[in-house]
Design a protein around this motif. Sequence first.
Motif, PDB file in Angstrom:
ATOM      1  N   GLN A  65       0.100   6.308  25.885  1.00 44.82           N
ATOM      2  CA  GLN A  65      -0.328   4.950  26.200  1.00 44.82           C
ATOM      3  C   GLN A  65      -1.148   4.360  25.058  1.00 44.82           C
ATOM      4  O   GLN A  65      -0.943   3.197  24.661  1.00 44.82           O
ATOM      5  N   VAL A  66      -2.078   5.143  24.519  1.00 45.14           N
ATOM      6  CA  VAL A  66      -2.906   4.663  23.403  1.00 45.14           C
ATOM      7  C   VAL A  66      -2.045   4.400  22.172  1.00 45.14           C
ATOM      8  O   VAL A  66      -2.198   3.369  21.492  1.00 45.14           O
ATOM      9  N   CYS A  67      -1.116   5.306  21.860  1.00 43.46           N
ATOM     10  CA  CYS A  67      -0.254   5.146  20.684  1.00 43.46           C
ATOM     11  C   CYS A  67       0.597   3.886  20.793  1.00 43.46           C
ATOM     12  O   CYS A  67       0.754   3.138  19.819  1.00 43.46           O
ATOM     13  N   ILE A  68       1.151   3.647  21.979  1.00 39.88           N
ATOM     14  CA  ILE A  68       1.984   2.456  22.168  1.00 39.88           C
ATOM     15  C   ILE A  68       1.141   1.190  22.056  1.00 39.88           C
ATOM     16  O   ILE A  68       1.569   0.187  21.456  1.00 39.88           O
ATOM     17  N   THR A 216       2.954  14.313  20.753  1.00 35.76           N
ATOM     18  CA  THR A 216       3.305  14.368  19.334  1.00 35.76           C
ATOM     19  C   THR A 216       4.604  13.637  19.063  1.00 35.76           C
ATOM     20  O   THR A 216       4.730  12.896  18.084  1.00 35.76           O
ATOM     21  N   LEU A 217       5.587  13.822  19.953  1.00 34.08           N
ATOM     22  CA  LEU A 217       6.889  13.168  19.784  1.00 34.08           C
ATOM     23  C   LEU A 217       6.744  11.647  19.762  1.00 34.08           C
ATOM     24  O   LEU A 217       7.247  10.973  18.853  1.00 34.08           O
ATOM     25  N   VAL A 218       6.029  11.106  20.735  1.00 31.95           N
ATOM     26  CA  VAL A 218       5.879   9.652  20.832  1.00 31.95           C
ATOM     27  C   VAL A 218       5.063   9.105  19.665  1.00 31.95           C
ATOM     28  O   VAL A 218       5.420   8.074  19.070  1.00 31.95           O
ATOM     29  N   SER A 219       3.985   9.790  19.314  1.00 32.11           N
ATOM     30  CA  SER A 219       3.128   9.293  18.229  1.00 32.11           C
ATOM     31  C   SER A 219       3.875   9.279  16.894  1.00 32.11           C
ATOM     32  O   SER A 219       3.730   8.333  16.110  1.00 32.11           O
ATOM     33  N   LEU A 220       4.653  10.301  16.623  1.00 25.11           N
ATOM     34  CA  LEU A 220       5.407  10.340  15.360  1.00 25.11           C
ATOM     35  C   LEU A 220       6.489   9.269  15.343  1.00 25.11           C
ATOM     36  O   LEU A 220       6.731   8.638  14.307  1.00 25.11           O
ATOM     37  N   PHE A 221       7.127   9.055  16.477  1.00 25.50           N
ATOM     38  CA  PHE A 221       8.163   8.004  16.539  1.00 25.50           C
ATOM     39  C   PHE A 221       7.546   6.625  16.288  1.00 25.50           C
ATOM     40  O   PHE A 221       8.078   5.833  15.506  1.00 25.50           O
ATOM     41  N   VAL A 222       6.414   6.339  16.952  1.00 28.44           N
ATOM     42  CA  VAL A 222       5.739   5.047  16.756  1.00 28.44           C
ATOM     43  C   VAL A 222       5.303   4.892  15.306  1.00 28.44           C
ATOM     44  O   VAL A 222       5.459   3.817  14.701  1.00 28.44           O
ATOM     45  N   SER A 223       4.790   5.963  14.723  1.00 29.57           N
ATOM     46  CA  SER A 223       4.326   5.917  13.334  1.00 29.57           C
ATOM     47  C   SER A 223       5.480   5.643  12.377  1.00 29.57           C
ATOM     48  O   SER A 223       5.335   4.860  11.423  1.00 29.57           O
ATOM     49  N   ILE A 224       6.628   6.263  12.614  1.00 27.23           N
ATOM     50  CA  ILE A 224       7.799   6.044  11.750  1.00 27.23           C
ATOM     51  C   ILE A 224       8.247   4.587  11.793  1.00 27.23           C
ATOM     52  O   ILE A 224       8.543   3.969  10.763  1.00 27.23           O
ATOM     53  N   VAL A 225       8.276   4.019  12.998  1.00 28.74           N
ATOM     54  CA  VAL A 225       8.675   2.608  13.138  1.00 28.74           C
ATOM     55  C   VAL A 225       7.699   1.703  12.397  1.00 28.74           C
ATOM     56  O   VAL A 225       8.096   0.789  11.657  1.00 28.74           O
ATOM     57  N   LEU A 226       6.407   1.953  12.566  1.00 24.74           N
ATOM     58  CA  LEU A 226       5.391   1.117  11.920  1.00 24.74           C
ATOM     59  C   LEU A 226       5.442   1.248  10.401  1.00 24.74           C
ATOM     60  O   LEU A 226       5.256   0.252   9.682  1.00 24.74           O
TER      61      LEU A 226
END
Length: 258
Positions: A65-68, A216-226
């Motif tokens: 939730q925080v990462c998104i 970890t999966l969600v945070s890395l995906f969000v980071s890659i998009v950004l």
Amino acid sequence: MNTQKQNANMNLSLPISLGIFLAIVTLVHFFYQGVVRPIASATIAAQGAASTTNIWVILKDVEQQVCISLGLFCLILMAYKYYRITFHEEPLFTTDYLAAIDKNQKINVENVINELEESKYSQNSSMQTWIDCLRRYKNTQNVQHASEAIRDSVESLADQLESGNSLIRYFIWAIPSIGFIGTVRGIGAALAKAEEAVAGDISGMVDKLGVAFNSTLVSLFVSIVLMYVLHMLNNRQDQMVIKTRKNCETHLLTRLHN
């Protein structure tokens, strides 16, 4: 400093940024409370350990939730910068502000400076570079010094644009770190369920390990998009600096040489 004023226009003001951030945090929280977590709980209850690959289950924890929330905030900041470049800066990249003056006519530098400063576009990078160049030429009557003013102005602009992205880069760095916090929390909670797993009930351990890996999966995906969006934004900003310099050299320095 002129470039600082121009850079301020490229960034949302602090009150607006804070308001947008709080709005995003609130909306994402309501979405999680009303949609994500109820669906995830129902899926876990119905499917048990088999639910670990369900998208709602992957997203359900607080770290995700925080990462998104941070990811959406960064996207809005970058979208605003992209908007400013596309609709406020880009139309002026190739503008010849001396086009109305006959090429055989001597330029009245003082009048041109006043006209540019009174323009509603006076804080745009292209026009600001022209103003800096003309001021230097007015004071020195030397074209070489005017050329140096262009170089100094665009270098300062590049530095200001780069520093304006520092908050975005910080969040892009912080998002994977938040994911790793979720990993540590999940593994610690899973170890606390070790006795239950030994007794034959692995559901608790599976759920906590899901927290560890999913965050970890969600945070890395969000980071890659950004990172990709930031890369595209940096390219547009670099093009803005290059075109601003070329525009000034092509249309202004040529006239000053004459």
